[in-house]
Design a protein around this motif. Structure first.
Motif, PDB file in Angstrom:
ATOM      1  N   ILE A   6       0.841  -1.207   0.000  1.00  0.00           N
ATOM      2  CA  ILE A   6       0.000   0.000   0.000  1.00  0.00           C
ATOM      3  C   ILE A   6       0.874   1.255   0.000  1.00  0.00           C
ATOM      4  O   ILE A   6       0.607   2.221  -0.727  1.00  0.00           O
ATOM      5  N   ALA A   7       1.934   1.238   0.822  1.00  0.00           N
ATOM      6  CA  ALA A   7       2.820   2.407   0.867  1.00  0.00           C
ATOM      7  C   ALA A   7       3.537   2.609  -0.466  1.00  0.00           C
ATOM      8  O   ALA A   7       3.697   3.749  -0.926  1.00  0.00           O
ATOM      9  N   TRP A   8       3.985   1.507  -1.082  1.00  0.00           N
ATOM     10  CA  TRP A   8       4.638   1.632  -2.391  1.00  0.00           C
ATOM     11  C   TRP A   8       3.662   2.176  -3.427  1.00  0.00           C
ATOM     12  O   TRP A   8       4.019   3.005  -4.262  1.00  0.00           O
ATOM     13  N   ARG A   9       2.417   1.725  -3.373  1.00  0.00           N
ATOM     14  CA  ARG A   9       1.405   2.195  -4.322  1.00  0.00           C
ATOM     15  C   ARG A   9       1.147   3.695  -4.147  1.00  0.00           C
ATOM     16  O   ARG A   9       0.855   4.399  -5.117  1.00  0.00           O
ATOM     17  N   ALA A  10       1.263   4.184  -2.919  1.00  0.00           N
ATOM     18  CA  ALA A  10       1.071   5.617  -2.683  1.00  0.00           C
ATOM     19  C   ALA A  10       2.342   6.407  -2.960  1.00  0.00           C
ATOM     20  O   ALA A  10       2.280   7.557  -3.405  1.00  0.00           O
ATOM     21  N   ALA A  11       3.512   5.799  -2.688  1.00  0.00           N
ATOM     22  CA  ALA A  11       4.764   6.544  -2.822  1.00  0.00           C
ATOM     23  C   ALA A  11       5.229   6.649  -4.268  1.00  0.00           C
ATOM     24  O   ALA A  11       5.882   7.635  -4.632  1.00  0.00           O
ATOM     25  N   ALA A  12       4.942   5.657  -5.098  1.00  0.00           N
ATOM     26  CA  ALA A  12       5.421   5.684  -6.481  1.00  0.00           C
ATOM     27  C   ALA A  12       4.909   6.924  -7.235  1.00  0.00           C
ATOM     28  O   ALA A  12       5.707   7.659  -7.830  1.00  0.00           O
ATOM     29  N   PRO A  13       3.592   7.219  -7.232  1.00  0.00           N
ATOM     30  CA  PRO A  13       3.163   8.450  -7.913  1.00  0.00           C
ATOM     31  C   PRO A  13       3.653   9.714  -7.225  1.00  0.00           C
ATOM     32  O   PRO A  13       3.841  10.740  -7.881  1.00  0.00           O
ATOM     33  N   LEU A  14       3.894   9.651  -5.908  1.00  0.00           N
ATOM     34  CA  LEU A  14       4.428  10.831  -5.231  1.00  0.00           C
ATOM     35  C   LEU A  14       5.850  11.129  -5.684  1.00  0.00           C
ATOM     36  O   LEU A  14       6.246  12.294  -5.785  1.00  0.00           O
ATOM     37  N   ARG A  15       6.637  10.062  -5.955  1.00  0.00           N
ATOM     38  CA  ARG A  15       7.988  10.287  -6.478  1.00  0.00           C
ATOM     39  C   ARG A  15       7.930  10.929  -7.862  1.00  0.00           C
ATOM     40  O   ARG A  15       8.725  11.832  -8.170  1.00  0.00           O
ATOM     41  N   ASP A  16       7.005  10.464  -8.707  1.00  0.00           N
ATOM     42  CA  ASP A  16       6.849  11.100 -10.013  1.00  0.00           C
ATOM     43  C   ASP A  16       6.428  12.562  -9.869  1.00  0.00           C
ATOM     44  O   ASP A  16       6.898  13.431 -10.605  1.00  0.00           O
ATOM     45  N   LEU A  17       5.554  12.809  -8.901  1.00  0.00           N
ATOM     46  CA  LEU A  17       5.107  14.183  -8.670  1.00  0.00           C
ATOM     47  C   LEU A  17       6.260  15.055  -8.200  1.00  0.00           C
ATOM     48  O   LEU A  17       6.388  16.220  -8.609  1.00  0.00           O
ATOM     49  N   THR A  18       7.129  14.510  -7.361  1.00  0.00           N
ATOM     50  CA  THR A  18       8.281  15.270  -6.873  1.00  0.00           C
ATOM     51  C   THR A  18       9.217  15.631  -8.018  1.00  0.00           C
ATOM     52  O   THR A  18       9.702  16.769  -8.114  1.00  0.00           O
ATOM     53  N   GLY A  40      -2.708   5.707  -7.914  1.00  0.00           N
ATOM     54  CA  GLY A  40      -2.523   5.619  -6.476  1.00  0.00           C
ATOM     55  C   GLY A  40      -3.831   5.816  -5.739  1.00  0.00           C
ATOM     56  O   GLY A  40      -4.923   5.814  -6.330  1.00  0.00           O
ATOM     57  N   PRO A  41      -3.783   5.994  -4.411  1.00  0.00           N
ATOM     58  CA  PRO A  41      -5.001   6.246  -3.629  1.00  0.00           C
ATOM     59  C   PRO A  41      -5.701   7.517  -4.085  1.00  0.00           C
ATOM     60  O   PRO A  41      -5.128   8.359  -4.782  1.00  0.00           O
ATOM     61  N   SER A  42      -6.952   7.663  -3.671  1.00  0.00           N
ATOM     62  CA  SER A  42      -7.748   8.791  -4.138  1.00  0.00           C
ATOM     63  C   SER A  42      -7.137  10.130  -3.744  1.00  0.00           C
ATOM     64  O   SER A  42      -7.156  11.091  -4.526  1.00  0.00           O
ATOM     65  N   ASP A  43      -6.569  10.221  -2.522  1.00  0.00           N
ATOM     66  CA  ASP A  43      -5.947  11.483  -2.104  1.00  0.00           C
ATOM     67  C   ASP A  43      -4.759  11.836  -2.990  1.00  0.00           C
ATOM     68  O   ASP A  43      -4.574  12.999  -3.363  1.00  0.00           O
ATOM     69  N   VAL A  44      -3.958  10.833  -3.334  1.00  0.00           N
ATOM     70  CA  VAL A  44      -2.809  11.074  -4.201  1.00  0.00           C
ATOM     71  C   VAL A  44      -3.269  11.446  -5.609  1.00  0.00           C
ATOM     72  O   VAL A  44      -2.696  12.333  -6.245  1.00  0.00           O
ATOM     73  N   ARG A  45      -4.302  10.769  -6.098  1.00  0.00           N
ATOM     74  CA  ARG A  45      -4.825  11.115  -7.438  1.00  0.00           C
ATOM     75  C   ARG A  45      -5.341  12.545  -7.469  1.00  0.00           C
ATOM     76  O   ARG A  45      -5.135  13.269  -8.449  1.00  0.00           O
ATOM     77  N   ASP A  46      -6.036  12.966  -6.403  1.00  0.00           N
ATOM     78  CA  ASP A  46      -6.517  14.349  -6.359  1.00  0.00           C
ATOM     79  C   ASP A  46      -5.354  15.335  -6.360  1.00  0.00           C
ATOM     80  O   ASP A  46      -5.413  16.383  -7.013  1.00  0.00           O
ATOM     81  N   LEU A  47      -4.272  15.006  -5.629  1.00  0.00           N
ATOM     82  CA  LEU A  47      -3.107  15.875  -5.604  1.00  0.00           C
ATOM     83  C   LEU A  47      -2.457  15.968  -6.983  1.00  0.00           C
ATOM     84  O   LEU A  47      -2.085  17.065  -7.437  1.00  0.00           O
ATOM     85  N   ILE A  48      -2.318  14.842  -7.670  1.00  0.00           N
ATOM     86  CA  ILE A  48      -1.709  14.848  -9.004  1.00  0.00           C
ATOM     87  C   ILE A  48      -2.584  15.618  -9.983  1.00  0.00           C
ATOM     88  O   ILE A  48      -2.085  16.380 -10.819  1.00  0.00           O
ATOM     89  N   ARG A  49      -3.904  15.434  -9.871  1.00  0.00           N
ATOM     90  CA  ARG A  49      -4.813  16.166 -10.762  1.00  0.00           C
ATOM     91  C   ARG A  49      -4.682  17.669 -10.538  1.00  0.00           C
ATOM     92  O   ARG A  49      -4.639  18.462 -11.504  1.00  0.00           O
ATOM     93  N   ALA A  50      -4.611  18.098  -9.277  1.00  0.00           N
ATOM     94  CA  ALA A  50      -4.455  19.528  -8.988  1.00  0.00           C
ATOM     95  C   ALA A  50      -3.113  20.048  -9.510  1.00  0.00           C
ATOM     96  O   ALA A  50      -3.028  21.172 -10.025  1.00  0.00           O
ATOM     97  N   PHE A  51      -2.050  19.224  -9.396  1.00  0.00           N
ATOM     98  CA  PHE A  51      -0.742  19.656  -9.887  1.00  0.00           C
ATOM     99  C   PHE A  51      -0.745  19.792 -11.407  1.00  0.00           C
ATOM    100  O   PHE A  51      -0.189  20.750 -11.948  1.00  0.00           O
ATOM    101  N   ASN A  52      -1.358  18.841 -12.104  1.00  0.00           N
ATOM    102  CA  ASN A  52      -1.436  18.941 -13.567  1.00  0.00           C
ATOM    103  C   ASN A  52      -2.189  20.196 -13.981  1.00  0.00           C
ATOM    104  O   ASN A  52      -1.791  20.895 -14.924  1.00  0.00           O
ATOM    105  N   THR A  53      -3.272  20.490 -13.277  1.00  0.00           N
ATOM    106  CA  THR A  53      -4.033  21.708 -13.588  1.00  0.00           C
ATOM    107  C   THR A  53      -3.201  22.959 -13.311  1.00  0.00           C
ATOM    108  O   THR A  53      -3.190  23.911 -14.101  1.00  0.00           O
TER     109      THR A  53
END
Length: 450
Positions: free
Chosen positions: A189-201, A220-233
């Motif tokens: 679960i942590a790897w699934r959440a951390a992998a997109p966070l590394r890409d975001l970083t 990733g989890p819904s919170d991470v997806r929302d963060l990535i969506r906001a960053f792309n925007t």
């Protein structure tokens, strides 16, 4: 907690926290189970001993154990009971190698008091374990419990369970099983959440001038997806603002160049040579400053595409060009390396650094070195160097080491800013450092071409 012991990554912190809490929980569980096992052992061995002591006291009070001279016990059960029981007016001797058990003695004393049998003294010993070949099929150790009641000593044999090592083995296997059942899913679960966070970083560290960047995949989890969506925007809005800025500056540059060119034509008609030359110099200064401003604004944009740039050929070509104009510019050393960059912009950044080195540092020496995952292009001079405060300020727009506003002595103060923005636009950095022996090194570090 020391910084060296606490993991820095999300996965490491989750795994470490769960493992530590699980270890604490198992330690508490072990203490509780050990106490429960101890109470069970005392209840089993002590209960049997108390029952036999009470029975012996009652039978002794009735005189059942007092035989007349020459009388024998015919009942086998009576003989067996007599063999397991010792009654004496003297203290029972401690068997050789026996280990005193004060907890069992206290437990037996409490049970005797509850049974209204007042014992003056209670002692308990555990006999040494038998050799392995002589041990019974079930685990346990023989104990002797002695109680002084009514001035007589009653000693009985009993058995207590021995299972400490079995309990420890059980807890070890239980702990390992829990680690496998809990840590593996948590790590996933942590790897699934951390992998997109590394890409975001990585995307957040990239220069916003790279407007052709591909949007990050939302996973990733819904919170991470929302963060990535906001960053792309957010990044899309920045790219739109930069594009609007480029179009506006292009229009302003075009609108200013036209009247400057018209003014230059009209100035040529002035009869006074001295006045005409001053006016022409002012117009050229305005045009040059306008060119620098537009270059600074467009340092991360433009239609030029990235391509592999051989740095050794680039610095040798620049050096030859400056030497033809009579300037002291040379190549101190260059390796064969290539970077992905826009050639014209990179050439402009290096020209700005070479111009500064030649103007303020007497001469310029270029070198190309390979670092860890990057290539370093260094422009060195033999000037007096800069203070730390100057290094911080001169890289900003319109900052100049020479305080006059005369372009003949100091330029517009945009050369280092343009070089820095170009380097960052290519995914690299520009740093200024003083050399120990004197002089200044301007270093552009760019990622190696892949």
């Amino acid at each position: 907690m020391k910084r060296g012991l606490w993991p820095r990554s999300l996965i490491g912190q989750l795994v470490f926290a769960v493992a530590a809490m699980l270890f604490v929980a198992q330690a508490i569980n072990f203490v509780l189970l050990a106490r429960g096992q101890k109470q069970q052992t005392l209840a089993h061995g002590g209960g049997m001993a108390v029952a036999r002591i009470i029975d012996a006291v009652d039978r002794d009070r009735r005189g059942d154990f007092r035989l007349r001279p020459g009388e024998r016990r015919e009942d086998p059960r009576e003989r067996e009971r007599a063999q397991k029981l010792a009654i004496s007016d003297q203290p029972i001797p401690v068997p050789t190698g026996a280990v005193r058990m004060p907890d069992l003695a206290d437990y037996v004393a409490d049970l005797l008091n509850e049974a209204d049998v007042h014992a003056e003294a209670v002692n308990a010993w555990a006999l040494p374990p038998r050799p392995r070949a002589q041990r019974p099929a079930f685990p346990g150790r023989t104990v002797i419990v002695s109680a002084k009641v009514d001035g007589r000593y009653f000693a009985v044999r009993s058995r207590i369970q021995v299972g400490g090592s079995r309990l420890q083995g059980f807890l070890v296997w239980q702990t390992l099983s829990l680690y496998l059942l809990l840590l593996i899913p948590i790590m996933f679960i942590a790897w699934r959440a951390a992998a997109p966070l590394r890409d975001l970083t990585r995307a957040a560290r990239a220069s916003p001038a790279l407007r052709d960047a591909v949007p990050i995949e939302e996973e990733g989890p819904s919170d991470v997806r929302d963060l990535i969506r906001a960053f792309n925007t957010y990044r899309s809005r920045i790219a739109t603002m930069l594009s609007d800025k480029d179009r506006m500056l292009g229009a302003v540059g075009h609108d200013l160049r036209t009247p400057l060119a018209s003014l230059r034509v009209r100035v040529e008609q002035v009869d006074d040579d001295a006045l005409r030359d001053k006016m022409i110099a002012s117009i050229e200064e305005m045009a040059a400053m306008l060119t620098d401003i537009l270059a600074l604004a467009r340092s991360g944009a433009g239609t030029e595409t990235r391509e592999p740039v051989p740095l050794r050929g680039l610095v040798e070509e620049l050096t030859a060009d400056y030497r033809e104009r009579g300037q002291d510019v040379s190549v101190a050393g260059a390796i064969d390396a290539a970077v992905m960059a826009r050639p014209l912009l990179l050439r402009r950044a290096l020209r700005n650094l070479i111009d500064n080195a030649a103007a303020y540092g007497l001469r310029a020496r270029l070198s190309v070195e390979r670092g860890q995952g990057e290539v370093r292009i260094t422009v060195s001079d033999d000037g007096p160097g800069l203070t730390d405060e100057q290094i911080k300020t001169l890289i900003e727009p319109f900052a100049r080491g020479e305080q006059s506003r005369n372009r003949a002595t100091g330029g517009s103060g945009l050369g280092l800013s343009i070089a820095r923005d170009i380097a960052e636009g290519e995914g690299g950095t520009l740093t200024l450092t003083n050399r120990a022996g004197g002089g200044l090194d301007a270093v552009i570090a760019l990622p190696t071409a892949t």
